[in-house]
Design a protein around this motif. Sequence first.
Motif, mmCIF file in Angstrom:
data_model
loop_
_atom_site.group_PDB
_atom_site.id
_atom_site.type_symbol
_atom_site.label_atom_id
_atom_site.label_comp_id
_atom_site.label_asym_id
_atom_site.label_seq_id
_atom_site.Cartn_x
_atom_site.Cartn_y
_atom_site.Cartn_z
ATOM 1 N N PHE A 619 8.226 31.824 -19.744
ATOM 2 C CA PHE A 619 8.264 32.595 -18.012
ATOM 3 C C PHE A 619 7.498 33.181 -18.038
ATOM 4 N N HIS A 620 7.987 34.178 -16.217
ATOM 5 C CA HIS A 620 6.932 34.513 -15.816
ATOM 6 C C HIS A 620 7.696 35.808 -14.886
ATOM 7 N N ARG A 621 7.815 36.811 -15.169
ATOM 8 C CA ARG A 621 8.189 37.202 -13.506
ATOM 9 C C ARG A 621 6.922 38.485 -12.955
ATOM 10 N N GLY A 622 6.131 38.452 -12.314
ATOM 11 C CA GLY A 622 5.311 39.123 -11.653
ATOM 12 C C GLY A 622 4.460 39.013 -12.995
ATOM 13 N N ALA A 623 4.137 39.926 -13.382
ATOM 14 C CA ALA A 623 3.257 40.218 -14.103
ATOM 15 C C ALA A 623 3.740 40.205 -16.089
ATOM 16 N N ASP A 624 5.116 40.093 -15.348
ATOM 17 C CA ASP A 624 5.322 39.938 -17.361
ATOM 18 C C ASP A 624 5.790 38.071 -17.555
ATOM 19 N N VAL A 625 5.073 37.774 -18.818
ATOM 20 C CA VAL A 625 5.305 36.571 -19.906
ATOM 21 C C VAL A 625 5.547 36.429 -20.767
ATOM 22 N N PHE A 626 6.648 35.480 -21.153
ATOM 23 C CA PHE A 626 7.446 35.579 -22.061
ATOM 24 C C PHE A 626 8.484 34.365 -22.186
ATOM 25 N N THR A 627 8.403 34.111 -23.802
ATOM 26 C CA THR A 627 9.624 33.201 -23.957
ATOM 27 C C THR A 627 10.706 33.513 -24.199
ATOM 28 N N ARG A 628 11.849 32.094 -23.842
ATOM 29 C CA ARG A 628 13.270 31.707 -24.614
ATOM 30 C C ARG A 628 13.907 31.051 -24.735
ATOM 31 N N ASP A 629 14.475 30.813 -25.482
ATOM 32 C CA ASP A 629 15.170 29.768 -26.137
ATOM 33 C C ASP A 629 16.025 29.428 -25.312
ATOM 34 N N VAL A 630 15.475 27.875 -24.671
ATOM 35 C CA VAL A 630 16.630 27.703 -23.440
ATOM 36 C C VAL A 630 17.868 26.161 -24.078
ATOM 37 N N THR A 631 17.353 25.711 -24.758
ATOM 38 C CA THR A 631 17.819 24.622 -25.914
ATOM 39 C C THR A 631 19.407 24.432 -25.244
ATOM 40 N N CYS A 632 20.435 25.520 -24.561
ATOM 41 C CA CYS A 632 22.013 24.727 -24.188
ATOM 42 C C CYS A 632 21.223 24.857 -22.826
ATOM 43 N N GLU A 633 19.961 24.932 -22.330
ATOM 44 C CA GLU A 633 20.633 25.001 -20.764
ATOM 45 C C GLU A 633 19.246 24.103 -20.303
ATOM 46 N N ALA A 634 18.961 23.539 -21.125
ATOM 47 C CA ALA A 634 18.204 22.492 -21.335
ATOM 48 C C ALA A 634 19.101 20.852 -21.140
ATOM 49 N N THR A 635 18.296 19.893 -20.354
ATOM 50 C CA THR A 635 19.333 18.506 -20.704
ATOM 51 C C THR A 635 18.582 17.828 -20.934
ATOM 52 N N TRP A 636 19.088 17.532 -22.257
ATOM 53 C CA TRP A 636 18.519 16.148 -23.105
ATOM 54 C C TRP A 636 18.415 15.014 -23.392
ATOM 55 N N SER A 637 17.382 14.121 -23.708
ATOM 56 C CA SER A 637 17.544 12.472 -23.168
ATOM 57 C C SER A 637 16.550 11.747 -24.426
ATOM 58 N N SER A 638 17.312 11.082 -25.130
ATOM 59 C CA SER A 638 16.122 9.735 -25.624
ATOM 60 C C SER A 638 15.714 8.390 -25.052
ATOM 61 N N ASP A 639 14.318 8.050 -25.121
ATOM 62 C CA ASP A 639 13.925 7.080 -24.384
ATOM 63 C C ASP A 639 14.461 6.316 -24.965
ATOM 64 N N SER A 640 14.973 6.114 -25.962
ATOM 65 C CA SER A 640 15.713 4.462 -26.799
ATOM 66 C C SER A 640 16.344 5.224 -27.456
ATOM 67 N N PRO A 641 17.926 5.425 -27.008
ATOM 68 C CA PRO A 641 18.512 5.842 -27.730
ATOM 69 C C PRO A 641 19.774 5.220 -28.712
ATOM 70 N N SER A 642 19.260 3.558 -28.953
ATOM 71 C CA SER A 642 19.717 2.494 -29.947
ATOM 72 C C SER A 642 18.660 2.963 -30.875
ATOM 73 N N ILE A 643 17.959 3.952 -30.963
ATOM 74 C CA ILE A 643 17.422 4.388 -32.368
ATOM 75 C C ILE A 643 18.042 5.444 -32.507
ATOM 76 N N ALA A 644 17.864 6.661 -31.307
ATOM 77 C CA ALA A 644 19.023 7.684 -32.001
ATOM 78 C C ALA A 644 18.691 8.484 -30.004
ATOM 79 N N THR A 645 20.031 9.802 -30.185
ATOM 80 C CA THR A 645 20.525 9.948 -29.375
ATOM 81 C C THR A 645 20.237 11.494 -29.633
ATOM 82 N N VAL A 646 20.809 12.408 -28.262
ATOM 83 C CA VAL A 646 20.501 13.956 -28.740
ATOM 84 C C VAL A 646 21.398 14.373 -27.354
ATOM 85 N N THR A 647 21.789 15.480 -28.420
ATOM 86 C CA THR A 647 22.390 16.123 -27.009
ATOM 87 C C THR A 647 22.324 17.378 -28.031
ATOM 88 N N ASN A 648 22.583 17.983 -26.376
ATOM 89 C CA ASN A 648 21.984 20.346 -26.403
ATOM 90 C C ASN A 648 21.191 20.030 -27.502
#
Length: 835
Positions: A619-648
């Motif tokens: 992320f950035h806010r003005g000149a400040d640049v930083f990172t953070r965990d967004v696992t719970c905010e992201a929307t997860w998916s798998s291209d081949s749900p027959s091979i693997a599914t993913v949730t949070n």
Amino acid sequence: MLLRPLVRTLVVSVLVLASAGCTGSDNGTDDGGVVGRADAGADAGADAGADAGFDAGVSACDPKPARPASPTKLAAASVSSFEVSLAWEPSPDASVKRYRVLLGAAQVGQVDRSSFTHRPAVPGETYTYTVTALTDDGGESAPSNPVTVTIPNPQPDALSGLAAGHWYEFPASNLRAAALKPTPDKYPWLAWGEGISGIMNDWSSGALDTQRDRLYITGGGHNGYFGNEIYGFDLRTGAWLRLTDPDPVKEGDECPSRSLGVNCATHTYDGLEYLPLPFDRFLAVGWEGWPQTALNLDTNRWENHPDLPQLGMRTGANCAYDPGTRVLWYHAGGGAMSFWDPATGKWTLRGETDNFGYYRNAVVDPRRKLYVAVGQGFTETWSIDALGKFVPKHVRLATTGAREIEDGGNPGVDYDPVSDRIVAWKGGGDIYTLDIDTRVWTKHPARGTVVPGPANMNGTFGRFRYVPGLNVFVVVNTVDTNVFVYRLDSRPPRLLRRIDVKTPKASVETNTTGKLQVTAVFQDGSSFVATSGVTFSSLDPEVATVDEGGTFRAINPGRARLQASYTDPLTRRGLVGALELEVVPMAGDVVLDALKIQPATALKALRGMPARYTAVGSFHRGADVFTRDVTCEATWSSDSPSIATVTNGTVQGLSEGGTTLHAKIGQVDAQAALEVIPNATRELFALNFQPPGPPAVAGWAVADDSAFDAARGWGWQGTAGLLTRGDRNGTKDPRLASFVQTTGGKFRLQVPDGRYHVAASVGDNTFGVGLASVELAGAGIVYGVGTGNTAGAGIVEATGGKGLVFDVVGPINWLAVMPVNGLDFDQALAAAKTW
């Protein structure tokens, strides 16, 4: 160069032959020598989880557990100059299993009952307590009503008027009168053997609880005393108390069932210690083949810990806690110097087997950073100023003066922070002090007519201890004699008054960091900013975390209780302080620039097993640049749900094959390739050390004494002094029938850069060896001394294209390496058994 594909299909067994031999984490024992979390230590297990994201427990994205009802009617049942007793009405919720006792924002206790006694209390201080209810799923109630008390000044008593050089005898303080009495229908095993006298007479020690001013006693064993209960003499009240009830012993046995996870009544020698804050545990180091146990002094329940490695005969062993390095140093009777880290449950050897004998007791001199052992005619020291790759230097001191204290065996020995002397006692009224710098022993004849009797014929061990809270030495000699104390110096020690924790801002935005400042304030008015020896923790890690250096990170809006524990190394007396940090949402325009899925290496998951990954946003806010965990905010998916599914971020591998994972926020999409594989052995590098030729173990690659071969991917860097043997028998594990012996070789395994699980075995199961070890860059994988084979495990890192270069001492039997990639190492080892 990478190892050839054939090696990736090789297998390794989880079965290895074991040697015979406060935070108080419960890691269990390792009966049978299984290579697993207990061998790797709690640190390795936690690290693996952080990297691989493998976790079968509750997801961090799950809703917060419900808050139980609060405890009520908190009240101070009694207040004295040294303690505050609290009681409350329990929470009505059935899900509540325990209670957190808070002094301000700091946790001072966690109990499973509705009462608690807080020690030490400091006269003149004003304390405000609250209590919260806790559930097993992580729920915590709102605080109870607060209770505020002011600690009064102490009233004059016999100890306050005790002059220097004098002894005091606690009246009616013999243990026999206070001890449990066996009856035919209750505790009959307490009447076997010698009875209660064996708890002190049979080569047994004691430990001084510097927080509560109590001397703990346990012992017996070998048809002496069969009770494993713990007695404590409370120097504030002058009375004995029983912390635990004796566990049952079957007729014909010496110890309770191992399945109970409790201690055994054994000859403890100098093997009892109190571990001050941040651990606050009473430790009983096991005798031959019995694991050490630690007593939680809030709940009075035992916590079992991994057993000692093979350290030689433990008869007569001595140990002492070092508050500087915060580990327990230990010297077996005929073995090697080693240390145990209570934070990880891991033992590390730091010396060769010696034959110095065992009629000695030990203490740590915290100023000079020495382990000091006295007895058998000598005073000896080991330097213990670091935990790195070194062998503590052993010195037999050329002492002068009243050296008769060194004669005989097992005198009482402790360190006095007031006079800065080693203090010893071996009967009667005389006290001896040693100036380590001048190496002169001085005898101090008793003043007055009150003196203890002769020392116990089988030794005093740790039943002679310095009590900093009262500035006296205490000694308990037999169950039929009273308890005595002695004052050496009338000057009081410098005792902690409180721990102040501050931060530049009481309110911070999410995703910001800051530094906690910790000040130790003493009762004499002095203070200093503590920059080392502080243990930090967060009671609300979902709001803010704090690392081992005191740097906090704000995670989510809310209020976080951040605390710091500090123990004065001279008095071994600790206190905890805390602050409440308010975390508020970030203001202004925050822009998401990029997303990535971690771990960054190629992702793999086992079919039918969960694996967890995280999404990190830039992320950035003005000149400040930083990172953070967004696992719970992201929307997860798998291209081949027959091979693997993913949730949070939690992946379920359903069938073998490859797919692409997505973590998306708005229009920003992170992608990562995922391979679902059938079993963990595909990721395993497994080498058996044996003479050149066909594999001695089915499915194992041969690692002999030849030099490193880049095409092959492994070998020795320098082959001088190597000896290969393949003629060891008498074991069900064929990997242990061979080894490569080295007095200090380097074995290189060429692997790509990254983090790796490593397991190895060392030793000669036929003739035994001295010190044997496998290390990488000073980090220990496995250490062994004596007969048999010893296995160990850990997590290491390959960097700069150099692969993994192991420092090997003694015989190495086998080596197994697997990338940290989401697969469970224990399952990889267990699934790979080939015989």
